[in-house]
Scaffold this active site. Structure first.
Site, PDB file in Angstrom:
ATOM      1  N   CYS A   2       0.830  -1.215   0.000  1.00 43.28           N
ATOM      2  CA  CYS A   2       0.000   0.000   0.000  1.00 43.28           C
ATOM      3  C   CYS A   2       0.859   1.256   0.000  1.00 43.28           C
ATOM      4  O   CYS A   2       1.858   1.341   0.708  1.00 43.28           O
ATOM      5  CB  CYS A   2      -0.880   0.023   1.236  1.00 43.28           C
ATOM      6  N   ARG A  28       5.169   0.364  -6.030  1.00 41.75           N
ATOM      7  CA  ARG A  28       5.156  -0.524  -4.869  1.00 41.75           C
ATOM      8  C   ARG A  28       4.239  -1.720  -5.083  1.00 41.75           C
ATOM      9  O   ARG A  28       4.335  -2.714  -4.364  1.00 41.75           O
ATOM     10  CB  ARG A  28       4.692   0.244  -3.631  1.00 41.75           C
ATOM     11  N   TRP A  71      -3.093  -2.757  -1.651  1.00 37.77           N
ATOM     12  CA  TRP A  71      -2.716  -4.127  -2.006  1.00 37.77           C
ATOM     13  C   TRP A  71      -3.490  -4.997  -1.027  1.00 37.77           C
ATOM     14  O   TRP A  71      -3.200  -5.029   0.167  1.00 37.77           O
ATOM     15  CB  TRP A  71      -1.208  -4.300  -1.836  1.00 37.77           C
ATOM     16  N   ASN A  97      -1.932   1.217   6.247  1.00 38.00           N
ATOM     17  CA  ASN A  97      -1.027   0.203   5.730  1.00 38.00           C
ATOM     18  C   ASN A  97      -0.712  -0.737   6.879  1.00 38.00           C
ATOM     19  O   ASN A  97      -0.281  -0.283   7.933  1.00 38.00           O
ATOM     20  CB  ASN A  97       0.259   0.873   5.201  1.00 38.00           C
ATOM     21  N   GLY A  98      -0.971  -2.002   6.703  1.00 39.13           N
ATOM     22  CA  GLY A  98      -0.709  -2.956   7.783  1.00 39.13           C
ATOM     23  C   GLY A  98      -1.904  -3.867   7.993  1.00 39.13           C
ATOM     24  O   GLY A  98      -2.793  -3.946   7.146  1.00 39.13           O
ATOM     25  N   GLU A 463      18.126 -17.256  -8.224  1.00 45.16           N
ATOM     26  CA  GLU A 463      17.683 -15.916  -8.632  1.00 45.16           C
ATOM     27  C   GLU A 463      17.200 -15.921 -10.086  1.00 45.16           C
ATOM     28  O   GLU A 463      16.235 -15.245 -10.439  1.00 45.16           O
ATOM     29  CB  GLU A 463      18.837 -14.917  -8.423  1.00 45.16           C
ATOM     30  N   LYS A 467      13.533 -14.665 -11.063  1.00 49.39           N
ATOM     31  CA  LYS A 467      13.317 -13.566 -12.021  1.00 49.39           C
ATOM     32  C   LYS A 467      12.342 -13.990 -13.111  1.00 49.39           C
ATOM     33  O   LYS A 467      11.431 -13.262 -13.470  1.00 49.39           O
ATOM     34  CB  LYS A 467      14.674 -13.193 -12.629  1.00 49.39           C
ATOM     35  N   GLU A 470       8.789 -14.330 -11.571  1.00 50.13           N
ATOM     36  CA  GLU A 470       8.182 -13.047 -11.199  1.00 50.13           C
ATOM     37  C   GLU A 470       7.594 -12.315 -12.391  1.00 50.13           C
ATOM     38  O   GLU A 470       6.498 -11.777 -12.311  1.00 50.13           O
ATOM     39  CB  GLU A 470       9.240 -12.123 -10.565  1.00 50.13           C
ATOM     40  N   HIS A 486      18.423 -36.189  -7.405  1.00 54.48           N
ATOM     41  CA  HIS A 486      17.584 -36.546  -6.259  1.00 54.48           C
ATOM     42  C   HIS A 486      16.125 -36.149  -6.457  1.00 54.48           C
ATOM     43  O   HIS A 486      15.424 -35.874  -5.504  1.00 54.48           O
ATOM     44  CB  HIS A 486      18.161 -35.918  -4.985  1.00 54.48           C
ATOM     45  N   LYS A 580       6.376  -4.313  -4.573  1.00 58.26           N
ATOM     46  CA  LYS A 580       7.801  -3.985  -4.513  1.00 58.26           C
ATOM     47  C   LYS A 580       8.308  -4.031  -3.080  1.00 58.26           C
ATOM     48  O   LYS A 580       9.399  -4.507  -2.808  1.00 58.26           O
ATOM     49  CB  LYS A 580       8.003  -2.588  -5.103  1.00 58.26           C
TER      50      LYS A 580
END
Ligand code: G6P
Length: 585
Positions: A2, A28, A71, A97-98, A463, A467, A470, A486, A580
């Site tokens: 948010c 964000r 959000w 926010n929270g 990573e 990437k 995402e 395995h 973000k």
């Protein structure tokens, strides 16, 4: 997550100022948004689902306004759940926010006397404030209500009866921008920079009462007045601009050569102060979330190779170490934003345990920056795209220098980072760039993509997969090369893209063996390595830069993820469901 932006002052187009502020916070991540302004002693508001885009506001002229990008956590993505929320009398509005953890019992009591219009925990907090404000000023009512709610929260109230913005927080970041005859509040420093460079960072447990000409500060627990500490930012923090690029992710990938080159000249004093701490410590923990957690893992390998006991922890899992933490250990916290809640929680715990904390972050003045004993700034400039790119390689460059300095070889590390900067530049144009695009077009419809690496290439494989996931939503997994047998190898089929990161280190032979095993099952082998090998179907040549070889390898992975997203017709800057800056648990 948010975003919050508020304005009070001499200008009468508060709604436009707030809308502009919200646009700066879009990066964000959010799913709905809204703005409210004071009109007389009441509130006028508009709320929307979806992105702001080119939206204009039709709200009336006003000198007091508040906005929010949401959000969703409690309650679906609907106009009714979007902030700001208004109280029953329509004189107070709240953005938040929270998460109000005890919203259920509070709502049970409030529901008898208040009309609830949404499914949010925010509205519960608002009606709680409203109920407390019946017998006392709103600022005090907010303070009492804040002390009754549990969880990590930032609340901003617009009080239309008194021309004021009230803010209180615990956990989520809030910054007040101090102007002349006007003041601002935002969840993010970047949103304030066009207006002022004088700021007050609201600390946890502080309440601010903001009018056009004044900011008053109080301790939220006791109500005692505090002296606001106005900080003048003397750094050139510029809001990032897209320029010639199509997306911020692309721009940020292209920013890397310059950032890496700058980091190759990072003050040896900064590096030395951190390595002194590591040398004295019994053990060093490295912690981060998402992309930063892979940088932490890279750091763990490097510090262990240098002969120091180090362990990487994923931020959200750090509690398992709570009883093992001692003042004799060091804590390296890695976070682009410096605001990720799991990182902030970890810093708070580490401080409680009297550990020395090193904050490695991109945002000056962020919570991590402020709370750390030693600080290293990434110097990567604002990172706008949700998926982190330049902050990742900046962290690798810093960790490489720390590891080399532990053995007295800082100069060599600096050379390697400068070479990595040049190598990165070489990947961004010409044949390599064209080849990555070609590969992305070829594999864009694959549902499963694998990345493997050993030792320091293992975090890079992780990573790489993150990437791709995402931004392109393709299913991608990163594995340690030795783990393939395995289980994961069962997933390899004809044409499955397998990215093999094979630098010229002690793991090269084993990495090539893994590539052969994948190929034997039909995998399309994409090698990132200093030398070509017959096993590679596609080869991206990177120079041999010892541990710093991870940097150009990561850049190739970033470009590939970006290109796959674009080839799939997606906007890599704003991936679905992602934020973000993750400021709630
Ligand atoms: C979010 C972002 C990721 C990022 C992570 C950690 O999940 O979507 O891209 O890696 O947060 O962020 P930080 O700011 O702490 O590095």
């Amino acid at each position: 997550m948010c975003g919050i932006f508020g304005y009070i002052g001499k200008k009468n187009h508060a709604a436009e100022i707030v809308l502009d502020g919200l646009k700066k916070l879009e990066y964000r991540g959010y799913d709905s948004w809204g703005i409210a302004v004071k009109k007389g002693t009441t509130i006028k508001r508009e709320r929307h689902v979806g992105k702001i885009g080119a939206a204009k506001t039709k709200l009336p002229v006003s000198n007091l306004g508040l906005g929010h990008t949401r959000w969703a956590t409690h309650g679906g993505v609907t106009i009714g759940n979007a902030h700001p929320h208004v109280d029953c009398a329509n004189t107070l509005c709240l953005v938040h926010n929270g998460i109000v953890e005890n919203f259920r019992p509070l709502k049970e009591k409030l529901v008898k006397k208040h009309k609830f219009l949404s499914e949010t925990d925010t509205e519960v907090a608002l009606h709680l404030i409203e109920s407390k404000a019946q017998k006392q000023p709103v600022a005090r009512a907010l303070r009492v209500a804040f002390n009754q709610v549990t969880g990590m929260n930032a609340f901003i109230v617009l009080n239309a009866k008194k021309d004021e913005l009230l803010a209180v927080k615990n956990g989520s970041p809030l910054v007040i921008g101090v102007g002349k005859g006007e003041n601002f509040i935002a969840s993010d420093l970047w949103a304030l920079l066009d207006h002022t460079n004088r700021v007050i960072f609201l600390e946890d447990g502080q309440l601010a009462q903001i009018s056009a000409g004044q900011v008053k500060l109080f301790d939220a627990a006791s109500g005692k007045a505090l002296k606001p500490q106005v900080k003048r930012l003397d750094w050139q923090a510029q809001q990032s601009r897209l320029g010639r690029f199509h997306h911020f992710m692309e721009k940020e990938i292209y920013d890397q050569p310059k950032i890496l080159d700058d980091l190759s000249r990072l003050s040896p004093g900064t590096i030395a102060s951190v390595t002194r701490l590591i040398k004295k410590a019994d053990k060093t923990f490295l912690l981060g979330c998402g992309t930063a957690s892979y940088a932490a893992l890279f750091g763990e390998y490097l510090l262990n190779f240098s002969g120091y006991d180090a362990q990487a922890i994923v931020g959200s899992e750090f509690q398992k170490f709570a009883r093992l933490l001692t003042p004799k250990q060091a804590f390296l916290m890695l976070s682009q934003s410096g605001e990720t809640i799991d990182v902030v929680d970890a810093v708070n715990l580490a401080k409680k345990k009297k550990m020395r904390v090193v904050g490695i972050t991109n945002v000056l003045g962020s919570t991590l920056y402020r709370k750390s004993d030693l600080k290293i700034l990434l110097g990567a400039g604002q990172e706008v795209a949700v998926a982190s790119t330049k902050a990742f390689t900046a962290k690798l460059a810093i960790l490489t220098q720390l590891a080399y300095q532990l053995n007295g070889n800082l100069d060599e590390a600096k050379k390697l980072i400068a070479q990595a900067a040049r190598a990165t530049q070489g990947l961004l144009s010409g044949k390599v760039r064209a080849d990555i695009k070609k590969l992305a077009t070829k594999i864009k419809d694959e549902d499963d993509i694998f990345a493997v690496g050993r030792l320091t290439s293992f975090p890079i494989a992780l990573e790489t997969a993150l990437k791709i996931k995402e931004v392109s939503y393709a299913h991608a997994e990163g594995y340690a090369g030795g783990e393939l047998k395995h289980g994961p190898i069962a997933l390899i089929d004809q044409g499955t893209p397998c990215i093999v990161i094979a630098p010229k280190d002690q793991s090269l032979t084993d990495s090539l063996s893994a590539a052969h095993e994948l190929k034997a099952r039909g995998g399309l082998i994409i090698g990132i390595s200093p030398q070509n090998d017959p096993v590679f179907d596609v080869h991206f040549k990177v120079p041999d830069l010892k541990e710093a070889s991870a940097i150009p390898a990561a850049v190739i992975a970033q470009l590939l993820a970006y290109d796959i997203a674009v080839a799939r017709g997606l906007n890599p800057d704003k991936p679905r469901n992602l934020a973000k800056s993750v400021t709630v648990r």
